[in-house]
Structures are given as structure tokens and as C-alpha cells.
Write a protein that holds these residues in place. Structure first.
Motif, PDB file in Angstrom:
ATOM      1  N   PHE B  17      81.080  42.373  17.043  1.00 13.82           N
ATOM      2  CA  PHE B  17      80.132  42.908  17.674  1.00 13.82           C
ATOM      3  C   PHE B  17      80.350  43.439  19.217  1.00 13.82           C
ATOM      4  O   PHE B  17      79.594  44.266  19.676  1.00 13.82           O
ATOM      5  N   VAL B  70      69.102  46.988  18.571  1.00 20.86           N
ATOM      6  CA  VAL B  70      69.625  47.779  17.490  1.00 20.86           C
ATOM      7  C   VAL B  70      71.074  48.318  18.075  1.00 20.86           C
ATOM      8  O   VAL B  70      71.968  48.871  17.595  1.00 20.86           O
ATOM      9  N   PRO B  73      74.578  45.387  20.108  1.00 19.67           N
ATOM     10  CA  PRO B  73      75.608  45.081  19.304  1.00 19.67           C
ATOM     11  C   PRO B  73      76.320  46.229  18.463  1.00 19.67           C
ATOM     12  O   PRO B  73      75.459  47.169  18.085  1.00 19.67           O
ATOM     13  N   TRP B  75      77.050  47.319  15.225  1.00 21.40           N
ATOM     14  CA  TRP B  75      76.715  47.223  13.945  1.00 21.40           C
ATOM     15  C   TRP B  75      77.614  48.140  13.376  1.00 21.40           C
ATOM     16  O   TRP B  75      78.151  49.131  13.723  1.00 21.40           O
ATOM     17  N   PRO B  76      77.999  48.095  11.865  1.00 21.86           N
ATOM     18  CA  PRO B  76      78.783  49.130  11.174  1.00 21.86           C
ATOM     19  C   PRO B  76      78.523  50.495  11.393  1.00 21.86           C
ATOM     20  O   PRO B  76      79.280  51.440  11.393  1.00 21.86           O
ATOM     21  N   TRP B  78      77.811  51.984  14.085  1.00 19.48           N
ATOM     22  CA  TRP B  78      78.521  52.310  15.301  1.00 19.48           C
ATOM     23  C   TRP B  78      79.848  52.382  15.398  1.00 19.48           C
ATOM     24  O   TRP B  78      80.623  52.615  16.420  1.00 19.48           O
TER      25      TRP B  78
END
Lengths: 185, 94
Positions: B17, B70, B73, B75-76, B78
Motif C-alpha cells: 500500500f 481512495v 493507499p 490501490w492497483p 494507482w
């Protein structure tokens, strides 16, 4: 923005700054709403338990004073003070008494009440009117110089306006005179 | 990180993350300010006419919580534009 803590930190403190600016705007725009002087009417119904009291300390000393408990009725309308920045009103009834012989002045609060403003504006007209009938004062008026008989005391109704953001201010809403009884009852 | 060792589960979750692309870092830096300012200004105007300041505060805090969930962290979404890492060469370190 290179780590999760850096991103979290930036978002949280940016939100805090916007809330600070919005609070200042809240306080600044509160004066655009209607303002005026609230109306109040106080009637003293009776002066009860007007006696000469005596008490003895545990070490043998004796003290004595005059004490009286009032009963009054109060009607007030706070609609002109309500705006979206107001959190609550603190209403208190103050008795101002000037001694005739010495010129001493004394103030004593005999009744207080907290009036909260509801968040929903449609309930403002219900909660802004205060009617007290035959209300007994919470605190008695005491005089250690024993000069309350036949004295003229001044009942003042004060209000303390507490906003969400801003300064707290006090306003005097009215003055009412009352003559104490001649003798103890 | 020497050869033969591997991270624990929590450390590798934190690393997952934590790491975000450079392109998406620029995007996140721009967009969280736009989201929070837009929500704050519109909810302030709405709250001004309804005379309830709590609308403004709650919606601003809610928008910031949404941004944190959103955008903070990695996330995939990003992790799309990875830079070209060179392959690891363990033999050179020994």
C-alpha cells in the motif's frame, strides 16, 4: 506524496485548514441575518421565607444574616438573537441592591437557565419563547448587613450569547424594581 | 534484503500500500485539493441558505474521509504506470 503517511498527513491537514476558514466565514456572515433586542417581562410574585437567620460555627463563633427566596414569572422572546452561529443562550436573573446607609453595592444571581438552539430552523420559533409561571428562584438572596427590610432592589435579566465561533458577549435585557416588605415574615 | 529472506505478511502488506507510481502521485496531489475545496464551497452555500452549519462541517469531513480511503493507499489503480526497473542482480552483492 511518496508514502502512505505523507498522503494521509496532507489530506488531513488540508481538511483542517478548510474547516478553520469555513468557521471564520460562519462567524463573519452571522451578522447578515436579522438582529434585534429580545423582549422580556419579569413579575415578582412573592418574597418567601424572609427571616433573620443565625448559624453557629463549630469553633463557637456566631454569624447572622437576612435571607429571602423569591417567586417570579418570566416571559421572554429570543427570536431576534437566533442565527446559525448561535450555540446556546445562558439566561440569568441578577438582583442588584444598594445599601442606603453605607453605599455598598451587591449583586446576587438568583436564577439561571441554559437555552440551546436546535439545529433545525423550523423548530426555532418553538424553542425561542420562554414562559416561566410561578418559578421559585434557585438561589436565595442573602445580606450580611441585615438591611433588606424596606429596601428597593433591582431585578436585572441578563443574557450571555455563546456562538459556535467567535466572542461571548453579555447583554442586559431589562430592569425591574421591587420593594421589599417592611418586616420579616 | 539479502537472498533467501522474505518479508512477513504485515510488512509486505505495508509495502504494497505504500508504493505508488510517480504519475499517479502527481494526479493524487492535484485531485484531493480539488475535491475537498469543491465540496466545502458548495456545502457552505447550501448550508447558508438552509441556516444549518452542521451540513457544511459534516460533508467536508465526509469528503476528506472518502479521499483518505481512495487516494492515500496505493490501490492497483494507482500502480498502472510503473517505471522500468532493472532486474535484481544478487551475485554482484556477494
Amino acid at each position: 506524496m511518496y508514502s502512505i503517511t505523507a498522503r494521509f498527513n496532507q489530506i488531513v491537514f488540508f481538511t483542517s485548514w478548510t474547516l478553520v476558514v469555513l468557521s471564520l466565514l460562519n462567524q463573519g456572515t452571522a451578522y447578515f441575518f436579522k438582529t434585534g433586542k429580545p423582549t422580556v417581562d419579569l413579575k415578582i410574585l412573592s418574597a418567601d421565607k424572609f427571616h433573620h437567620y443565625k448559624a453557629t460555627y463549630y469553633n463557637g463563633g456566631v454569624t447572622d444574616w437576612d435571607q429571602v427566596t423569591f417567586k417570579f414569572s418570566l416571559e421572554a422572546d429570543f427570536e431576534p438573537v437566533y442565527n446559525w452561529n448561535l450555540k446556546q443562550l445562558f439566561l440569568y436573573v441578577n438582583v442588584h441592591h444598594e445599601h442606603q446607609e453605607n453605599g455598598f453595592q451587591s449583586n446576587c444571581v438568583i436564577y439561571d437557565k441554559i437555552i440551546s438552539r436546535p439545529d433545525d430552523p423550523s423548530l426555532w420559533s418553538d424553542s425561542s419563547k420562554l414562559v416561566l409561571k410561578n418559578q421559585r428562584a434557585e438561589y436565595p438572596l442573602k445580606d450580611i448587613h441585615k438591611q433588606l427590610r424596606n429596601a428597593t432592589v433591582n431585578f436585572e435579566v441578563w443574557i450571555e450569547v455563546m456562538p459556535y465561533v467567535g466572542y461571548i458577549r453579555r447583554e442586559k435585557l431589562g430592569d425591574f424594581q421591587y420593594k421589599m416588605p417592611q418586616q420579616y415574615n | 534484503m539479502a537472498e533467501g529472506q522474505s518479508d512477513t505478511f504485515w510488512k509486505s502488506l505495508y509495502i504494497y500500500f505504500n508504493e505508488m507510481d510517480f504519475e499517479s502521485q502527481l494526479f493524487v496531489k492535484k485531485i484531493y485539493k480539488i475535491i475537498i475545496l469543491t465540496v466545502a464551497i458548495i456545502s457552505f452555500i447550501i448550508a447558508f441558505f438552509l441556516e444549518r452549519f452542521s451540513i457544511c462541517v459534516y460533508s467536508t469531513i465526509g469528503a476528506s474521509v472518502l479521499c483518505i480511503l481512495v487516494l492515500a493507499p496505493a490501490w492497483p489503480i494507482w500502480k498502472k504506470n510503473q517505471p522500468n526497473w532493472q532486474p535484481a542482480n544478487w551475485q554482484k552483492q556477494q
